[in-house]
Design an enzyme around this catalytic site. Structure first.
Site, PDB file in Angstrom:
ATOM      1  N   ALA A  64      42.870  31.024  37.961  1.00  0.00           N
ATOM      2  CA  ALA A  64      42.394  30.853  36.586  1.00  0.00           C
ATOM      3  C   ALA A  64      41.703  29.497  36.500  1.00  0.00           C
ATOM      4  O   ALA A  64      42.019  28.580  37.271  1.00  0.00           O
ATOM      5  CB  ALA A  64      43.573  30.928  35.626  1.00  0.00           C
ATOM      6  N   GLY A 109      45.501  33.330  39.775  1.00  0.00           N
ATOM      7  CA  GLY A 109      44.886  34.542  39.206  1.00  0.00           C
ATOM      8  C   GLY A 109      44.172  35.391  40.252  1.00  0.00           C
ATOM      9  O   GLY A 109      44.068  36.612  40.095  1.00  0.00           O
ATOM     10  N   GLU A 112      46.745  37.377  41.766  1.00  0.00           N
ATOM     11  CA  GLU A 112      47.207  38.365  40.775  1.00  0.00           C
ATOM     12  C   GLU A 112      46.240  39.554  40.700  1.00  0.00           C
ATOM     13  O   GLU A 112      46.673  40.693  40.535  1.00  0.00           O
ATOM     14  CB  GLU A 112      47.386  37.694  39.410  1.00  0.00           C
ATOM     15  CG  GLU A 112      48.598  36.758  39.421  1.00  0.00           C
ATOM     16  CD  GLU A 112      48.736  35.938  38.153  1.00  0.00           C
ATOM     17  OE1 GLU A 112      47.792  35.193  37.813  1.00  0.00           O
ATOM     18  OE2 GLU A 112      49.777  36.040  37.499  1.00  0.00           O
ATOM     19  N   GLU A 132      50.700  27.789  40.427  1.00  0.00           N
ATOM     20  CA  GLU A 132      50.823  27.487  38.991  1.00  0.00           C
ATOM     21  C   GLU A 132      51.902  26.464  38.649  1.00  0.00           C
ATOM     22  O   GLU A 132      51.675  25.580  37.817  1.00  0.00           O
ATOM     23  CB  GLU A 132      51.088  28.778  38.193  1.00  0.00           C
ATOM     24  CG  GLU A 132      49.863  29.658  38.026  1.00  0.00           C
ATOM     25  CD  GLU A 132      49.680  30.649  39.172  1.00  0.00           C
ATOM     26  OE1 GLU A 132      50.343  30.495  40.230  1.00  0.00           O
ATOM     27  OE2 GLU A 132      48.889  31.580  39.007  1.00  0.00           O
TER      28      GLU A 132
HETATM   29  N1  COA Z   1      39.713  26.216  38.126  1.00  0.00           N
HETATM   30  C1  COA Z   1      38.629  25.518  37.809  1.00  0.00           C
HETATM   31  N2  COA Z   1      37.736  25.085  38.703  1.00  0.00           N
HETATM   32  C2  COA Z   1      37.974  25.356  39.990  1.00  0.00           C
HETATM   33  C3  COA Z   1      39.101  26.076  40.398  1.00  0.00           C
HETATM   34  C4  COA Z   1      40.002  26.521  39.410  1.00  0.00           C
HETATM   35  N3  COA Z   1      41.090  27.247  39.699  1.00  0.00           N
HETATM   36  N4  COA Z   1      39.087  26.198  41.737  1.00  0.00           N
HETATM   37  C5  COA Z   1      37.970  25.563  42.151  1.00  0.00           C
HETATM   38  N5  COA Z   1      37.301  25.061  41.098  1.00  0.00           N
HETATM   39  C6  COA Z   1      36.050  24.311  41.102  1.00  0.00           C
HETATM   40  C7  COA Z   1      36.252  22.850  41.470  1.00  0.00           C
HETATM   41  O1  COA Z   1      36.653  22.113  40.344  1.00  0.00           O
HETATM   42  C8  COA Z   1      34.868  22.497  41.942  1.00  0.00           C
HETATM   43  O2  COA Z   1      34.035  22.336  40.806  1.00  0.00           O
HETATM   44  P1  COA Z   1      33.018  21.078  40.730  1.00  0.00           P
HETATM   45  O3  COA Z   1      32.149  21.226  41.941  1.00  0.00           O
HETATM   46  O4  COA Z   1      32.304  21.272  39.447  1.00  0.00           O
HETATM   47  O5  COA Z   1      33.869  19.857  40.792  1.00  0.00           O
HETATM   48  C9  COA Z   1      34.394  23.780  42.638  1.00  0.00           C
HETATM   49  O6  COA Z   1      35.189  24.829  42.109  1.00  0.00           O
HETATM   50  C10 COA Z   1      34.600  23.746  44.133  1.00  0.00           C
HETATM   51  O7  COA Z   1      35.956  23.454  44.391  1.00  0.00           O
HETATM   52  P2  COA Z   1      36.452  22.257  45.338  1.00  0.00           P
HETATM   53  O8  COA Z   1      37.820  21.879  44.908  1.00  0.00           O
HETATM   54  O9  COA Z   1      35.424  21.208  45.394  1.00  0.00           O
HETATM   55  O10 COA Z   1      36.474  23.026  46.738  1.00  0.00           O
HETATM   56  P3  COA Z   1      37.432  22.696  47.970  1.00  0.00           P
HETATM   57  O11 COA Z   1      36.933  23.544  49.091  1.00  0.00           O
HETATM   58  O12 COA Z   1      37.542  21.239  48.188  1.00  0.00           O
HETATM   59  O13 COA Z   1      38.896  23.222  47.531  1.00  0.00           O
HETATM   60  C11 COA Z   1      40.481  24.775  46.596  1.00  0.00           C
HETATM   61  C12 COA Z   1      39.111  24.590  47.291  1.00  0.00           C
HETATM   62  C13 COA Z   1      40.591  26.264  46.234  1.00  0.00           C
HETATM   63  C14 COA Z   1      41.579  24.409  47.574  1.00  0.00           C
HETATM   64  C15 COA Z   1      40.552  23.884  45.350  1.00  0.00           C
HETATM   65  O14 COA Z   1      39.366  24.092  44.581  1.00  0.00           O
HETATM   66  C16 COA Z   1      41.730  24.182  44.471  1.00  0.00           C
HETATM   67  O15 COA Z   1      42.847  23.765  44.776  1.00  0.00           O
HETATM   68  N6  COA Z   1      41.492  24.931  43.367  1.00  0.00           N
HETATM   69  C17 COA Z   1      42.542  25.244  42.439  1.00  0.00           C
HETATM   70  C18 COA Z   1      43.424  26.347  42.956  1.00  0.00           C
HETATM   71  C19 COA Z   1      44.522  26.671  41.969  1.00  0.00           C
HETATM   72  O16 COA Z   1      45.414  25.882  41.715  1.00  0.00           O
HETATM   73  N7  COA Z   1      44.448  27.888  41.399  1.00  0.00           N
HETATM   74  C20 COA Z   1      45.446  28.392  40.489  1.00  0.00           C
HETATM   75  C21 COA Z   1      45.117  28.057  39.089  1.00  0.00           C
HETATM   76  S1  COA Z   1      46.377  28.641  37.998  1.00  0.00           S
END
Ligand code: COA
Length: 258
Positions: A64, A109, A112, A132
């Protein structure tokens, strides 16, 4: 639609692609609404199989949208959970079989969505997890309910309480994933499986899905009664006459879906 693309193949296989690559296909309320609307459209069209995937090779859905959630009040959060639940129900309760082609991050999500599908095919680079609680929230799109049903309560609780990410191989070992394929091939493999499903009697497949779903919700005796009813109902279909007739006549069945 801005973030969801639908392709309908002549073979009765529809592909729903979540495409918000700049945010690794993260789900804000608009994306979730679009997934729900697209699935409703597909349900009325009645393809034989629906495949769900994420655009690009890096991510299925990275969860999400945390930035969007960070400003939600409880009512907005409730609404977000509800539209999520409605969309996920269209995957697992709809009569059409659904396959998740998991091509990278399937976090929160994203996981999910994958577990709301009937079957999951993961690329080698897929990564699953429920981060989460590390954000001070919990899986709100069905994760706390569907994961224990899929992998059992102990493993589900471990994954949800720790937020630990697992690779495709561990996901397969715990029954979260059906098959692992090389990176870049999840959609291709999902299409191959969809073609196998689509070659079968479509009404039979739909009733089989309903019966298998019932197994998760009711006691064995009630489930068996339901199965017997579904079994009997199929004998009123042209497909059953065609399917069994074709076997007896040693020819390939031509199913019409009625
Ligand atoms: N919500 C909002 N934005 C997200 C996102 C999320 N769940 N997952 C990735 N993004 C965005 C990042 O903020 C970034 O945006 P920006 O370029 O405008 O800053 C873009 O997607 C690329 O992500 P980035 O973090 O730079 O890539 P990465 O390869 O370094 O890391 C992840 C990838 C998936 C490990 C990392 O993005 C992450 O931990 N995301 C959240 C995962 C999460 O907790 N999901 C559950 C949510 S309830």
């Amino acid at each position: 639609m801005d973030y969801v693309k639908l392709e309908r193949g002549d073979d009765g296989v529809a592909v729903l692609t979540i495409d918000r690559q700049e945010k690794l296909n993260a789900l804000d309320p608009q994306v979730v609404e679009e997934i729900g609307q697209s699935l409703l459209e597909l349900e009325s069209e009645g393809p034989r199989v629906i495949i769900v995937t994420g655009a690009g090779e890096k991510s299925f859905v990275a969860g999400a949208d945390i930035a969007a959630m960070s400003t939600m009040d409880p009512l907005e959060a409730k609404r977000f959970a509800e539209i999520g639940h409605a969309a996920m129900a269209l995957l697992d309760k709809s009569p059409i079989p659904t396959i998740a082609a998991v091509n990278g991050f399937a976090l929160g999500g994203g996981c999910e969505i994958a577990i709301a599908c009937d079957i999951r095919i993961a690329a080698e680079n897929a990564l699953f997890g429920f981060p989460e609680v590390g954000l001070g929230i919990l899986p709100g799109m069905g994760g706390t309910q569907r994961l224990p049903r899929l992998v059992g309560p102990a493993i589900a609780k471990e994954l949800i309480f720790t937020g630990r990410r697992i690779k495709a191989e561990e996901a397969r070992m715990i029954g979260l994933v059906n098959h692992i394929v090389p990176q870049g091939e999840a959609l291709k493999a999902a299409k191959e499986m969809a073609a196998e499903i689509a070659a079968n009697g479509p009404v039979a497949v739909r009733h089989a899905k309903a019966a298998a779903n019932r197994a998760l919700d009711v006691d064995l005796i009630s489930g068996l009664e339901y199965e017997a009813d579904q079994f009997a109902l199929l004998f009123a279909t042209e497909d059953a006459s065609e399917g069994m007739g074709a076997f007896v006549e040693r020819r390939k069945a031509e199913f019409k879906g009625r």
